[in-house]
Design a protein around this motif. Sequence first.
Motif, PDB file in Angstrom:
ATOM      1  N   THR A 188     -64.153  -7.828  -9.497  1.00 47.91           N
ATOM      2  CA  THR A 188     -65.106  -8.116  -9.530  1.00 47.91           C
ATOM      3  C   THR A 188     -65.858  -7.400 -10.378  1.00 47.91           C
ATOM      4  OG1 THR A 188     -64.830  -9.042  -8.121  1.00 47.91           O
ATOM      5  CG2 THR A 188     -67.322  -9.300  -8.616  1.00 47.91           C
ATOM      6  N   LEU A 189     -66.248  -7.194 -12.098  1.00 39.58           N
ATOM      7  CA  LEU A 189     -67.109  -6.514 -12.749  1.00 39.58           C
ATOM      8  C   LEU A 189     -68.435  -5.767 -12.776  1.00 39.58           C
ATOM      9  CD1 LEU A 189     -66.489  -5.153 -15.750  1.00 39.58           C
ATOM     10  CD2 LEU A 189     -67.499  -7.716 -16.939  1.00 39.58           C
ATOM     11  N   SER A 230     -75.991 -12.406 -11.185  1.00 40.86           N
ATOM     12  CA  SER A 230     -74.703 -12.922 -11.815  1.00 40.86           C
ATOM     13  C   SER A 230     -73.314 -13.821 -11.116  1.00 40.86           C
ATOM     14  CB  SER A 230     -73.093 -11.214 -12.021  1.00 40.86           C
ATOM     15  OG  SER A 230     -73.173 -11.318  -9.692  1.00 40.86           O
ATOM     16  N   ASN A 234     -69.927 -15.810 -16.568  1.00 39.90           N
ATOM     17  CA  ASN A 234     -68.707 -14.561 -17.369  1.00 39.90           C
ATOM     18  C   ASN A 234     -69.131 -13.271 -17.823  1.00 39.90           C
ATOM     19  OD1 ASN A 234     -69.858 -14.298 -20.084  1.00 39.90           O
ATOM     20  ND2 ASN A 234     -69.041 -16.501 -20.234  1.00 39.90           N
ATOM     21  N   GLU A 235     -67.718 -12.250 -17.997  1.00 31.50           N
ATOM     22  CA  GLU A 235     -67.557 -10.628 -18.149  1.00 31.50           C
ATOM     23  C   GLU A 235     -69.207 -10.478 -19.390  1.00 31.50           C
ATOM     24  OE1 GLU A 235     -64.406  -9.423 -18.155  1.00 31.50           O
ATOM     25  OE2 GLU A 235     -63.423  -9.864 -16.035  1.00 31.50           O
ATOM     26  N   CYS A 238     -72.489 -10.691 -18.269  1.00 31.66           N
ATOM     27  CA  CYS A 238     -72.569  -9.841 -16.854  1.00 31.66           C
ATOM     28  C   CYS A 238     -72.877  -8.761 -17.826  1.00 31.66           C
ATOM     29  CB  CYS A 238     -71.436  -9.962 -16.080  1.00 31.66           C
ATOM     30  SG  CYS A 238     -71.042 -10.667 -14.547  1.00 31.66           S
TER      31      CYS A 238
END
Length: 249
Positions: A188-189, A230, A234-235, A238
């Motif tokens: 998880t980023l 978040s 999406n990444e 984020c």
Amino acid sequence: MTSINVDSLEETLPTGPQIVLPGDQLPASASGLLADAPTAPVVKLGPGLLMEEDSIEAIKAGVLKHASVGNRWWVESNQRRYVAAQGESVVGVVTGKTVEHYKVDIGAAQQALLGVLAFEGASKRNKPDIKIGALVYCRVTLANKDMEAELECFNPTTGKADGYGELKSGFMIKTSLGLARRLLDPKTLIMRLLGQHIPFETAIGMNGKIWINSASPKHTILICNAIKNSEFLNEQECATMVKSLIEKA
């Protein structure tokens, strides 16, 4: 959590993310189980799955998930009320105390019981004194739909606290159960992005309660907001959000 032998189950289902509905029959080798864990003789069933005779049945709607460690399977969904499952880590609020137990609100239908001796090094002469209203990070040791869940604040493998126990200072937020489970994934980023800019510690409960502590209240609030925002990003979104929050801090 239920354990079953997979040798007698021969059917397989297609690999990849799979959405299940209540009543769906799922053989134990679902989604490439045998390929993922060829040496594991036992499947452990978590929340949302139930063993009925020679088949596994989904009892709630969601996405079928698998963890190779321990060969565990469960159904992940964004239900509002937490259903306790053995082995899961949870964050709770102490709401009462008796001679033998603390009563802890973990967001389930019933309050859970935490034994006064269920701590590292605890004895009849040396008991922790936890006040009503305190936060605790616990592990579910017993979960039954007809009984109160039972908790402990130590790792049964090592006998040490290993992060379990009373959570002092910091701040607790509530999130969806799905987000809490995703935050436990090392991939998880959002947690890695925040850790690159702000030192902090956290205890993530699979019941959707997350405790966060940092050096300053300003940073703690920033982290709380970033985590809650978040959930549906999406990444790339984020990364942009974290950068914007850090620049404004």
